[in-house]
Each structure stands twice: as structure tokens, then as C-alpha cells.
Design a protein around this motif. Structure first.
Motif, PDB file in Angstrom:
ATOM      1  N   LYS A 106       0.852  -1.184   0.000  1.00 39.12           N
ATOM      2  CA  LYS A 106       0.000   0.000   0.000  1.00 39.12           C
ATOM      3  C   LYS A 106       0.892   1.241   0.000  1.00 39.12           C
ATOM      4  N   ASP A 107       0.259   2.388  -0.174  1.00 37.99           N
ATOM      5  CA  ASP A 107       1.002   3.651  -0.185  1.00 37.99           C
ATOM      6  C   ASP A 107       1.214   4.135   1.249  1.00 37.99           C
ATOM      7  N   ILE A 108       2.069   3.396   1.968  1.00 35.28           N
ATOM      8  CA  ILE A 108       2.385   3.715   3.363  1.00 35.28           C
ATOM      9  C   ILE A 108       3.883   3.999   3.458  1.00 35.28           C
ATOM     10  N   GLU A 109       4.236   5.061   4.149  1.00 38.84           N
ATOM     11  CA  GLU A 109       5.636   5.491   4.231  1.00 38.84           C
ATOM     12  C   GLU A 109       6.494   4.459   4.966  1.00 38.84           C
ATOM     13  N   THR A 110       7.695   4.211   4.445  1.00 29.54           N
ATOM     14  CA  THR A 110       8.633   3.372   5.192  1.00 29.54           C
ATOM     15  C   THR A 110       8.951   4.035   6.526  1.00 29.54           C
ATOM     16  N   GLY A 111       9.225   3.203   7.524  1.00 33.53           N
ATOM     17  CA  GLY A 111       9.422   3.725   8.870  1.00 33.53           C
ATOM     18  C   GLY A 111       8.146   3.751   9.680  1.00 33.53           C
ATOM     19  N   SER A 112       7.039   3.314   9.084  1.00 32.26           N
ATOM     20  CA  SER A 112       5.775   3.187   9.805  1.00 32.26           C
ATOM     21  C   SER A 112       5.729   1.829  10.500  1.00 32.26           C
ATOM     22  N   VAL A 113       4.710   1.646  11.346  1.00 28.25           N
ATOM     23  CA  VAL A 113       4.533   0.415  12.116  1.00 28.25           C
ATOM     24  C   VAL A 113       3.216  -0.235  11.714  1.00 28.25           C
ATOM     25  N   ARG A 154       6.715  -1.412  -1.694  1.00 29.74           N
ATOM     26  CA  ARG A 154       6.729  -2.075  -2.994  1.00 29.74           C
ATOM     27  C   ARG A 154       6.010  -1.248  -4.058  1.00 29.74           C
ATOM     28  N   VAL A 155       5.269  -0.207  -3.653  1.00 28.78           N
ATOM     29  CA  VAL A 155       4.556   0.650  -4.597  1.00 28.78           C
ATOM     30  C   VAL A 155       5.511   1.619  -5.269  1.00 28.78           C
ATOM     31  N   ASP A 156       6.330   2.307  -4.452  1.00 32.61           N
ATOM     32  CA  ASP A 156       7.269   3.287  -5.028  1.00 32.61           C
ATOM     33  C   ASP A 156       8.720   2.796  -5.021  1.00 32.61           C
ATOM     34  N   ASN A 157       8.925   1.522  -4.620  1.00 33.40           N
ATOM     35  CA  ASN A 157      10.249   0.880  -4.660  1.00 33.40           C
ATOM     36  C   ASN A 157      11.279   1.629  -3.808  1.00 33.40           C
ATOM     37  N   THR A 158      10.870   2.010  -2.594  1.00 30.01           N
ATOM     38  CA  THR A 158      11.789   2.682  -1.679  1.00 30.01           C
ATOM     39  C   THR A 158      12.080   1.797  -0.475  1.00 30.01           C
ATOM     40  N   PHE A 159      13.201   2.087   0.198  1.00 31.16           N
ATOM     41  CA  PHE A 159      13.623   1.318   1.369  1.00 31.16           C
ATOM     42  C   PHE A 159      13.927   2.281   2.506  1.00 31.16           C
TER      43      PHE A 159
END
Length: 351
Positions: A140-147, A297-302
Motif C-alpha cells: 500500500k502507499d504507506i511510508e517506510t518507517g511506519s509500524v 513495494r509501490v514506489d520501490n523505496t527502502f
């Protein structure tokens, strides 16, 4: 080698090929015995994370956990018990706010979760509460670093016959996606409440929803690898079609939730087969899971590495508070204090 570390010999005589136990009553893989694992457990994959969590145990310092030996070993102190098995299952038991708690590092994947669950369940009397604390990706469009707190989980597994079976032309799907299996509702809500309390002040987003557990990090999570034929180009879309509410993907939570449902007392109760049960003991496991979102996995960021320490610290406090807040019933029905590794810890705290 520190005098406090007792090396564990690798040669043991085991009884029974069905459920091997050594002469001390230790299980074959996790290598713990009754009185060394508490009824409340946090399970992680990473050994380093296990040591970091144990820093929050009562009267435990970084110095107590600064162990250079690679194992296998056993450390018994007045404030903490540590056991590293030869297969690298790490068990650390202490108390948190006076309540016995264990953290067990199991590495990764469904087989490791199965080893862990069956073997700790064998050596602990009474109901248990187990929380998986790990990392995940999100679809989903959820920011990395979320819980994320899992409300339930489903399994994604490679359909091996699709690729190499004798009748593979009749196999229609390269991946198998199960129905979902729910978390313990009370533990899930306690996790969400306590994690929100700890994370809100640090502006860390906490979400709850459905998890998917895969049998691999790569193919069964829709990652592409040109060295192998995986046929997973449509897998993420297939997951979303069957489970539109799926938030996260990882590799262990379904194993925890599924096996908790299959504990004999729980399964017989839910299937209305109590009269058929061979045992009246309560071996219930209340299961929960929460993960740090490392990959989008939506915006391919880590995730940026500097976010992880604060995230882990906040989550550790929330998980521990949720575990001890959960009511597991009468202490007489739990693992006895007498003879346990936490007996001296509790008695010392009362003096």
C-alpha cells in the motif's frame, strides 16, 4: 571466555525420533527445557534485535548482554538467562516490571517458526502469549518507517508442480494463496493501543491490517530475478485481488497465527470437538504480530537506516507493555516459579 559463560557440549543422547529430547529434557533445535522460557514471549529473527529488547528487562544492562562468544552457550545470572543453541536459536529470559518474559531469536522463514513454536510450547506449562516483532514490506502507499499491527495473515507459497511437476501442463497457477487466519483479538488491540502511545509522540505512523506471509523473500513476494524462472509478474496483483485489504508482506506471521489456531485446546474448542481431545490441558497460544515497514513495494523505496533505532526502541516498549497487560489467567496454571530461571529474579526484586 568469561567465567559466566558455560559452553554447551555438542554431543547429546536423544530419546525418540518423533520428538527428540536430550538427557536434560532439552528440545532438539531451540534447546531449552521447562523453566527457561516464560509464558510471555517476543520472537524476532535478528539476534542483535533480541539483545536490544533484553536491555529493557528489569536490572539488565548492556554489559550483561555484551557476549563475544558465538555459541553454543548458556549464561545463568541473577537478572537474566541466555541460551544460544548449536542451531543458533537464541533465548533470553528475564522479567519486565516484575513479570517473566522471554525473547527468542529464530532467524527467518516458516520452518524456523515451526521449530520455535512446537519446541517452546512443549516446555512451557499453561497458556502462552507470543508476539512476532520483525520487519516487512508494504503493498500500500504507506511510508517506510511506519509500524504495522497484523489483524490476520494469509500464506503465499510457490506451486512447485507448476514449474517441475510431471503433470505441470495442468497446473494453472504458479503461486498458491490461502485464506486468512486471524490474530488474537485482545492481544492485537493491546499491541495497537500501546504502540500508538509510544509512537505518536515520535510522529511514527501506526496502522493495522492484513498481512501476507510468503515462503521466500524473492519469488513469492513478487520480486524479479532474471537468474530463475519465477512466473511472478502478476503475483502482487493476484494477492490484491484475493486480499484487497493486504497491507504487508513478510515470511513468518502466518506460521504463528496458523499454529496458534492449531493448538489442541484451541482447535478442539473452535471445532466443538472437546470430547474427542486426548488432553484437557490448556495449551492455548494467544498470537500477535507487529512489524516495521522497511520496504515500500509501490514506489520501490527502502527505509533510511537512521530511522530504525528510534523505531525499534518505541516498539519494544509498546510490545512489552502489551504482553504484560494481557491476562493469561491464574499464576497456578502457568509455568511454575519454583525451579525456573526467573525464580531468583523475582525473589531478588521483592527483597
Amino acid at each position: 571466555m568469561s567465567a559466566e559463560i558455560k559452553k554447551v557440549y555438542l554431543s547429546h543422547d536423544f530419546e525418540s525420533a518423533n520428538f527428540p529430547l536430550d538427557e536434560e529434557g532439552r528440545t532438539y533445535h531451540v534447546s531449552t527445557r521447562p523453566g527457561e522460557v516464560a509464558n510471555r514471549v517476543i520472537t524476532v529473527g535478528d539476534h542483535y534485535r533480541a539483545f536490544q529488547i533484553a536491555q529493557y528487562f528489569d536490572n539488565v544492562s548492556i554489559k550483561d548482554l555484551n557476549i563475544k562468544d558465538g555459541g553454543p552457550y548458556k549464561i545463568t545470572k541473577s537478572n537474566v538467562f541466555i541460551y544460544m543453541s548449536k542451531r543458533k536459536f537464541l533465548t533470553i529470559t528475564g522479567t519486565y516490571k516484575g513479570v517473566p518474559v522471554s525473547v527468542v531469536a529464530i532467524c527467518m522463514g516458516m520452518p524456523m517458526m515451526d521449530f520455535f513454536l512446537r519446541e517452546v510450547r512443549y516446555v512451557v506449562k499453561g497458556p502462552m502469549a507470543i508476539v512476532r516483532f520483525g520487519s516487512c514490506g508494504t503493498v500500500k502507499d504507506i511510508e517506510t518507517g511506519s509500524v504495522a499491527v497484523a489483524t490476520g495473515s494469509f500464506m503465499i507459497s510457490r506451486n512447485y508442480d507448476y514449474f517441475t511437476g510431471n503433470d505441470r501442463e495442468n497446473e494453472t497457477s504458479p503461486y498458491l494463496i490461502t485464506d486468512s487466519c486471524s490474530a488474537d483479538s485482545e492481544l492485537q488491540e493491546l499491541l495497537y493501543k500501546n504502540l500508538k502511545r509510544e509512537c505518536d509522540s515520535a510522529k511514527i505512523k501506526v496502522v493495522k491490517g492484513l498481512n501476507g506471509s510468503a515462503d521466500s523473500f524473492y519469488s513469492s513476494q513478487g520480486r524479479y530475478d532474471t537468474n530463475f524462472v519465477d512466473s511472478n509478474e502478476e503475483l502482487i496483483n493476484d494477492i490484491k485481488k484475493k486480499h484487497p485489504d493486504c497491507l504487508t508482506l513478510e515470511m513468518e506471521t502466518y506460521g504463528l497465527f496458523h499454529m496458534a489456531k492449531c493448538c489442541t485446546s484451541t482447535y478442539n474448542k473452535e471445532q466443538n470437538k472437546a470430547k474427542r481431545s486426548k488432553s484437557s490441558k490448556n495449551n492455548e497460544i494467544k498470537a500477535g504480530a507487529t512489524t516495521m515497514i522497511f520496504a515500500n513495494r509501490v514506489d520501490n523505496t527502502f527505509i533510511a537506516s537512521e530511522k530504525i533505532p528510534v523505531l525499534q526502541e518505541r516498539m519494544t516498549k509498546g510490545i512489552l507493555d502489551a504482553l504484560i497487560e494481557l491476562d493469561l489467567g491464574d499464576d497456578d496454571d502457568l509455568q511454575p516459579l519454583e525451579g525456573s530461571v526467573w525464580e531468583s529474579m523475582i525473589k531478588n526484586s521483592q527483597n
